[in-house]
Scaffold this motif. Sequence first.
Motif, short mmCIF file in Angstrom:
data_model
loop_
_atom_site.label_atom_id
_atom_site.label_comp_id
_atom_site.label_asym_id
_atom_site.label_seq_id
_atom_site.Cartn_x
_atom_site.Cartn_y
_atom_site.Cartn_z
N ASN A 264 -38.13 20.71 -14.40
CA ASN A 264 -37.37 19.55 -14.84
C ASN A 264 -37.73 18.39 -13.93
N GLY A 265 -38.74 17.61 -14.34
CA GLY A 265 -39.25 16.55 -13.49
C GLY A 265 -39.99 17.15 -12.31
N LEU A 266 -39.58 16.75 -11.11
CA LEU A 266 -40.19 17.29 -9.90
C LEU A 266 -39.51 18.55 -9.41
N GLN A 267 -38.40 18.91 -10.05
CA GLN A 267 -37.64 20.08 -9.61
C GLN A 267 -37.95 21.30 -10.46
N ALA A 268 -38.03 22.44 -9.80
CA ALA A 268 -38.21 23.71 -10.50
C ALA A 268 -36.95 24.54 -10.31
N THR A 269 -36.43 25.07 -11.40
CA THR A 269 -35.19 25.85 -11.36
C THR A 269 -35.45 27.28 -11.78
N ALA A 270 -35.03 28.22 -10.94
CA ALA A 270 -35.12 29.64 -11.31
C ALA A 270 -34.04 29.95 -12.33
N CYS A 271 -34.41 30.60 -13.41
CA CYS A 271 -33.45 30.90 -14.46
C CYS A 271 -33.75 32.29 -15.05
N VAL A 272 -32.85 32.75 -15.89
CA VAL A 272 -33.01 34.05 -16.55
C VAL A 272 -32.69 33.87 -18.02
N GLU A 273 -33.60 34.29 -18.89
CA GLU A 273 -33.34 34.36 -20.33
C GLU A 273 -32.63 35.68 -20.60
N LYS A 388 -21.87 16.73 -15.44
CA LYS A 388 -23.05 16.75 -16.31
C LYS A 388 -23.92 17.95 -15.99
N ASP A 389 -24.45 18.55 -17.04
CA ASP A 389 -25.36 19.68 -16.86
C ASP A 389 -26.59 19.22 -16.07
N LYS A 390 -26.95 19.97 -15.03
CA LYS A 390 -28.03 19.54 -14.14
C LYS A 390 -29.42 19.88 -14.65
N HIS A 391 -29.51 20.42 -15.87
CA HIS A 391 -30.81 20.80 -16.40
C HIS A 391 -31.40 19.73 -17.32
N GLY A 392 -30.83 18.53 -17.24
CA GLY A 392 -31.41 17.41 -17.98
C GLY A 392 -31.00 17.30 -19.42
N THR A 393 -30.09 18.13 -19.89
CA THR A 393 -29.67 18.06 -21.29
C THR A 393 -28.63 16.97 -21.52
N GLY A 394 -27.93 16.55 -20.45
CA GLY A 394 -26.90 15.53 -20.59
C GLY A 394 -25.59 16.05 -21.13
N SER A 395 -25.52 17.35 -21.43
CA SER A 395 -24.29 17.93 -21.97
C SER A 395 -23.31 18.22 -20.85
N ALA A 396 -22.08 18.57 -21.23
CA ALA A 396 -21.03 18.84 -20.25
C ALA A 396 -21.14 20.25 -19.71
N SER A 397 -20.75 20.41 -18.45
CA SER A 397 -20.72 21.73 -17.82
C SER A 397 -19.36 21.89 -17.15
N ILE A 398 -18.66 22.95 -17.48
CA ILE A 398 -17.34 23.22 -16.90
C ILE A 398 -17.54 24.03 -15.62
#
Length: 683
Positions: A264-273, A388-398
């Motif tokens: 996501n831009g200059l940042q890389a995020t570890a995630c799990v599908e 705001k969701d930090k993954h660039g989607t702009g959606s809400a995160s509780i």
Amino acid sequence: MDPEIQKMREVVLVYLDRSGGLQKFVHDCKKYNDSKQSYAVYRFIISINPSDIAELDATLGNYILHNPLQAAQIFQSVCFIAIKTLSLIEQLQTEAQISILLKPTHVPPLPSYVLSLSTYPFNYTSQRFYMSEGIVIAMGTVTKYTQGARFLCTEETCPFSEGRFRCIRVHCPGATESATVRTDFVCSLCSSPLQEDMKFRVLGDKQTVEMIDAKILNALKGYSIDKSHFRIQAFTLFLRDELANKMTIGNHYRIIGIPACVQNGLQATACVEVNSVQLYKPNGPSSVSDNFKYLLSLTSSSCWRFTAILANIFASQVVPPGTYNTLKLAVLLSLVQTSEKENADYLDLLIMTSDTLVIDRLLNYSLCLLPRGIRHPPSSEIFPSVSKDKHGTGSASIQACSAVLAKGGICYIGDLSSYKKDKLELLQSVLESRTTTVFIPGKKYGEEADQQVTVSVQTNFWSFVDVDSSSKKHIQKENFLIGQMDVSLIPANLVDGFGLLIYTEFPSCRLSSPVVHHILKKAINPEAMLYKVSQQFRTQDYEEFVLFARNLHVVLSSEAESLIQGYYLASRRVRRDSIHGSTLSASALKILISLAKAHAKLSLRQTVFEEDAVIAILLLESSLTLKHGTSALCVAPNPLFPFELSDENSLQQRDIYLMQCHHQLLKFIAAYSPGIHINTHEE
């Protein structure tokens, strides 16, 4: 064709036939065929048992566990042949249109299959199945993503410009939306730009979830027996389609999925599908320690002695035995009355004290007896918040909070008088409904309409009020009733929201000599065992005891139920004024039942007796006296521990005293609630 691949295809067909997967696949195909609509991608979920497949063919079993994306292609080719051979979907044209999601029932219980961000190395580049577990600390709203799309070549003379499904883009684990749909794809045949055929785009649901290792709970306790150091980091989960909304914030889950790295831009995020989700419920201890069993057998002649001794010697690591007995009994009752079940019985504690340091240490120590004991840090929120969701989607995160992380446990919020009015009003609302509502403004988070999300709060709350500091902040009332305390600094409805109000000392008293000696000795040698009971009944023993007792299923006996109802109705008649009516809150009956059940659990019984109801009534009546003054029942200032418990004779005296309280209670009910029939024992 590679003969090994061909062999694995045959094994796949045999497995699907034996496991019932083929029948489910045919059923899913029928749904697509009946719709008569052409899709760019036809998605199928196939549940697989790695152990069963390994028994059929070890090579295929290993392939599924370590190369799941390539293994899905083998299932894809088998499914395509089945569809064409059996004419299951008339609209299907190419094999690329089939998207297979493999869902393993489990992975081998070996360290190499466990994924944890708290240990190195974190191998997120190997796209294979891992198992991980943790607690959900943040959840995004459900948004859309592209499962698959069809592209056509913009060059009219190119064969790929025709309306066939030649160029298909399908979502892969860890891929962003731009990897599936964007404008710079080129034709593999003529290198002309590709253009998406929008009417064939297939959308699905997507939800981002933040999960963290359960070790975080140890870091959020105010006091910990475990002094080890560890690194904790949250990681992102992607829940897609049927898994969206399958998780609840604050719950503990085991997941199986494929790790990936999202740029996501200059940042890389570890995630799990995530491929599968399972709610994790650890098993409690099967019994209590031998010392507790022996103590229970010694006190079997009385329903009151066992819990009295428990309270008397409890927390001897932080306070001397025999001190703060009423508070320690209430703490133990609250600990065993914790549960993650819906509509559970809750028992919240509000303590009035001037010994804030000692009480804080006692409550911090008690938190550690539960897996979910949370000391609320003042810098964070007690209840869920939105960002705001930090993954660039702009959606809400509780975002989770102390109260949600303490699900099925205790949330200790410290000094109640330190919170502002709006926080206290929110706390009062939660205590009444056990839910909190999070408002998500649509414009701010890219949604067409505003949303309200209701979050369940399943925890007991502990708090205290510093009597000395609160008396300096406001002018005290003068028209007190006998036994009443000045709690006007805290809103009356909030005080009623807490199940029990407890005063830890008699007026005009200060720290007792044993407490002072204990504090000084602990300051000199923090690790010292000052009392023999600390060795006989260790913290670990109490921890096992609480976990065992709270899992007991208890039921009210008819005698206990009649006694509780009789007292409740009589108190409503007695505690009235001409302006507000009855001063007894509507929740008092629930609190009485919760207290009686908790005392039965603490006694390691599964039936609530009259003796349990007596303890519950005396505790509540003492609390009501502090709030509203004494009533016609007229209980003593310290009704449960009227004198020091030093030997068997003092326990016998306490039993006699409680029996007298029981008879006094029966007379009170007969006088003020004559319609209630209660069986009295002939002496």
